[in-house]
Design a protein around this motif. Sequence first.
Motif, PDB file in Angstrom:
ATOM      1  N   GLU A   1     -10.626   0.026   8.827  1.00  0.00           N
ATOM      2  CA  GLU A   1     -11.647  -0.969   9.142  1.00  0.00           C
ATOM      3  C   GLU A   1     -13.058  -0.398   8.926  1.00  0.00           C
ATOM      4  O   GLU A   1     -13.918  -1.053   8.317  1.00  0.00           O
ATOM      5  N   LEU A   2     -13.302   0.805   9.383  1.00  0.00           N
ATOM      6  CA  LEU A   2     -14.628   1.406   9.226  1.00  0.00           C
ATOM      7  C   LEU A   2     -14.924   1.705   7.763  1.00  0.00           C
ATOM      8  O   LEU A   2     -16.067   1.566   7.318  1.00  0.00           O
ATOM      9  N   TRP A   3     -13.899   2.129   7.012  1.00  0.00           N
ATOM     10  CA  TRP A   3     -14.106   2.428   5.597  1.00  0.00           C
ATOM     11  C   TRP A   3     -14.545   1.167   4.853  1.00  0.00           C
ATOM     12  O   TRP A   3     -15.417   1.203   3.988  1.00  0.00           O
ATOM     13  N   GLN A   4     -13.941   0.056   5.215  1.00  0.00           N
ATOM     14  CA  GLN A   4     -14.343  -1.219   4.615  1.00  0.00           C
ATOM     15  C   GLN A   4     -15.758  -1.592   5.058  1.00  0.00           C
ATOM     16  O   GLN A   4     -16.578  -2.049   4.249  1.00  0.00           O
ATOM     17  N   CYS A   5     -16.041  -1.394   6.355  1.00  0.00           N
ATOM     18  CA  CYS A   5     -17.388  -1.699   6.870  1.00  0.00           C
ATOM     19  C   CYS A   5     -18.463  -0.874   6.156  1.00  0.00           C
ATOM     20  O   CYS A   5     -19.601  -1.332   5.972  1.00  0.00           O
ATOM     21  N   LEU A   6     -18.110   0.332   5.744  1.00  0.00           N
ATOM     22  CA  LEU A   6     -19.064   1.206   5.067  1.00  0.00           C
ATOM     23  C   LEU A   6     -19.233   0.857   3.594  1.00  0.00           C
ATOM     24  O   LEU A   6     -19.917   1.566   2.853  1.00  0.00           O
TER      25      LEU A   6
ATOM     26  N   GLN B   1      -4.445  14.350   0.286  1.00  0.00           N
ATOM     27  CA  GLN B   1      -4.580  15.588  -0.472  1.00  0.00           C
ATOM     28  C   GLN B   1      -4.111  15.441  -1.918  1.00  0.00           C
ATOM     29  O   GLN B   1      -4.195  16.396  -2.687  1.00  0.00           O
ATOM     30  N   GLY B   2      -3.614  14.269  -2.267  1.00  0.00           N
ATOM     31  CA  GLY B   2      -3.260  14.024  -3.657  1.00  0.00           C
ATOM     32  C   GLY B   2      -1.778  13.991  -3.963  1.00  0.00           C
ATOM     33  O   GLY B   2      -1.383  14.003  -5.140  1.00  0.00           O
TER      34      GLY B   2
ATOM     35  N   THR C   1       0.816  -1.218   0.000  1.00  0.00           N
ATOM     36  CA  THR C   1       0.000   0.000   0.000  1.00  0.00           C
ATOM     37  C   THR C   1       0.848   1.266   0.000  1.00  0.00           C
ATOM     38  O   THR C   1       0.494   2.263  -0.637  1.00  0.00           O
ATOM     39  N   TYR C   2       1.969   1.222   0.690  1.00  0.00           N
ATOM     40  CA  TYR C   2       2.746   2.446   0.877  1.00  0.00           C
ATOM     41  C   TYR C   2       4.048   2.470   0.073  1.00  0.00           C
ATOM     42  O   TYR C   2       4.966   3.231   0.398  1.00  0.00           O
TER      43      TYR C   2
ATOM     44  N   PHE D   1      -6.855   5.670   2.309  1.00  0.00           N
ATOM     45  CA  PHE D   1      -5.780   6.627   2.031  1.00  0.00           C
ATOM     46  C   PHE D   1      -5.591   6.890   0.539  1.00  0.00           C
ATOM     47  O   PHE D   1      -4.755   7.697   0.151  1.00  0.00           O
ATOM     48  N   ASP D   2      -6.389   6.219  -0.266  1.00  0.00           N
ATOM     49  CA  ASP D   2      -6.470   6.576  -1.685  1.00  0.00           C
ATOM     50  C   ASP D   2      -7.706   7.414  -1.973  1.00  0.00           C
ATOM     51  O   ASP D   2      -7.972   7.778  -3.120  1.00  0.00           O
ATOM     52  N   GLU D   3      -8.455   7.696  -0.917  1.00  0.00           N
ATOM     53  CA  GLU D   3      -9.621   8.563  -1.065  1.00  0.00           C
ATOM     54  C   GLU D   3      -9.170  10.030  -0.950  1.00  0.00           C
ATOM     55  O   GLU D   3      -8.195  10.339  -0.262  1.00  0.00           O
TER      56      GLU D   3
END
Length: 855
Positions: free
Chosen positions: A766-771, A76-77, A29-30, A778-780
């Motif tokens: 974890e919450l982002w996946q749950c949603l 922020q891109g 990822t990083y 971090f790619d959002e």
Amino acid sequence: MNDKPVSEQAYPFAEIEAKWRDKWEKDGTYKFNWDSERPKYYVLTMFSYPSGDKLHLGHWYNYGPTDSFARFKRMQGYEVFEPMGFDAFGLPAENYAIKTGINPRISTEKNVEFMKDQLKQIGPMYDWDYEVNTSTPEYYKWTQWWFLLLYKRGLAYQKDALVNWCPSCQTVLANEQVSSDNLCERCDSPVERKKLNQWFFKITDYNQRLLDGLERIDFPEKTKAMQRYWIGKSEGTEIVFDVAPPSHPGDKGTTPPNPPVNGGELKDNPPASRGEFRIEVFTTRADTLYGVTWVVLAPEHPLVAEITTPDQQEAVDKYVRDALALSEVDRAMEDRQKTGVFTGAYCIHPLTGEEVPIWIADYVIGSYGTGAVMAVPAHDDRDYAFAKQYKLPVKWVIKPADGSEDDLDHDFAYTEKGIMFASDEFDGMTSIEGIHAIGRKLEEIGHGKPTVTWHLRDWTISRQRYWGCPIPIIHCLDCGPQPVPESELPVLLPDEVEEYKPKGKSPLESVQSYMNTKCPKCGQRALRDPDTMDTFVCSSWYFMRYPDAKLDTAPFDTEHLNKMLPIDHYVGGSEHAMGHLIYSRFFAKVAYDAGYLKVDEPYKKLVHQGTILHEGERMSKSRGNVVSPEPVLKRVGSDVLRCYLMFMGDYAQGGDWSDAGISGVERFIARVWRLGRIVAEAPKADTPAVSRETDTKLHKTIKHVTHDLEAFQFNTAIARLMELTNYIYSVVGSDLKGVKCSPEAETAVETLVRLIAPFAPHLAEELWQCLGHTRTVFDEPWPEYDEAKAIEDTVTIAVQVNGKLRDTFQAGRDAEKETVIAEAMKSEKVQTQLEGRQIVKTIVVPNKIVNIVVK
């Protein structure tokens, strides 16, 4: 499976954090992407030393918040480059080897592996493909390359010099490694002065550029001030005093007579007739030159041994021995009684031809300025006290600008600028005019000139220790010092030495297989340099190695390096202001001059972290108040620890660790966890879109958190997120059972998760996946705010009577003046202040204040 309602479930931090660290590593990822079209952003923290103490909460306070900032910039891109490494040479590992007999390489490698595991527990975005370790041959080969570059450019040289010597560490220290109370920064032992043949880097060639560069970089103002002081530019006049031939009657006595005035013209007495030695002094007050009645040399000044007369030799030798036993700090103390001794020699005043005695005194320091000063007791407090003590003459040559000679109090030195008198052709000039005129006169007759001096001295880089980067120089009896050919780098440290403990010389001298070699110029037997380099040499360029940490053909790829530098955000301790942060700027300027860099300042912005205290004191093993992160992590997890460290105070100031205080952040993280799960699992309700109130709350929070992250104000950013969490709970409903999720709640929670992601990365993933999202949060994109929507519809108006606050009330933003005044008049507190009084006028500051003026 947990059958409890979400509102009753504990936050399973251990499971979640381990899951996401594994996934990040597996998915890469990083990994830094050189081909990315996103603009690069280089975020760097000062790398750590892998000592036996391992990481403590002070390290976490540096690394955790900086990683939060890096994650924010990614969202922020930016294509963020956030590497990590180890400053692995140095005294702690060698001292451990002296105690145990274990090779420093073995203990260092073990500590590096342990610390890497600790660092990974923080959950950072480090790309370990770019790890550096300064103690590996793959790294120090290029540190040696740097030495040779400096050598070829005339910036590395060897000379005999008085240096700072730590008798405990048995090695030389740079000025920057000696504390203000003259103690070794490593072991707190008193530092001595010792004459040794040492290697120096000629950093003084860059004094002006180091000073000028401070105007172009975003450093804390305090750090800039410290560097300006340490560089220490001083504009003044160089003045040359010729030493008189050793035939003066004063040679026979120990107390000099008042120097006679011979009135001879300098042009009739060329320097050759006055002896072979000259004394150079520097002064910012050339206007007082006619008030000189003696000249003072530092006890360590090389001319002392040359000019001292036989009858003064014993007294001078004893004084020199006693003076050099004192620290420079002690010698320079303003309130310390000044002592000195006459050398028996005289020098010639460059403008009057008078012979003035030459003394030595310990308050003059050989390493500062020229190591010599002209004594003007009438216009310098220190010289005046010295003159009274030794009954030396005092000559007044400056008077107040608005007074006369009679206004001078001869019981005290007059140290202000004023009008010159008793100064021949310069009488009547102001001090400023005289300084320039005398400078020109001295330059005409070859006895001085206007000049600049500096406090910063050349950098002593020789160390008489084993565990350091070997100096790539070969000493040949016939050819002198010769650089090791670049093709033969690295000069490897021998694996073993007879004894690691130094005995006034480097342990490497005992390793014959290392020391014996051949001269690269003539091929005859020669010896390697036995010293190693100051560890600050290794850290002066490490940030240039990171982008090409595995490159084996050069220290860096210039294309990569120029893409990455300058570092966008550098974070580290303020204690490095006058050491590493000057040295590394010097290295960058050398690389720029050599054509490797397109910029000569390596950092755009510097941030200093504060200090973490425990029980009101800085954490240290000696106090027994060090807090290890491992027990805290086991109890509450990485995200809670990160957030608490950021929440406990202003980042630049630090804060006091409290085991009780962390529980509040623990509850906050658990509430966010439950809130996200409730919204993710609740059935969706058919309700209108986001309300104006919620929309304003979100945009206002985004605005403030964005601003606070940019400013490294993490504590206020987290406070805003706590407020938003409380607000969203009120939108979802306080019961939390069987609640249908509205679009308003879903939008608010998704915004909260993205905002909290830099602070609590495992929780957010974890919450982002749950949603329902499949890619990393971090790619959002970082949430953006609309300034118009961030403004609340109502404002708080303060009501004053005659300028004193009496009440407040809520009003619509930009409400009519009459409406605001009418509302203010409704206040009972205001009406009480108005009883029996006449209103003179009413002043309205829109959206802020109503001030009622009465009499």
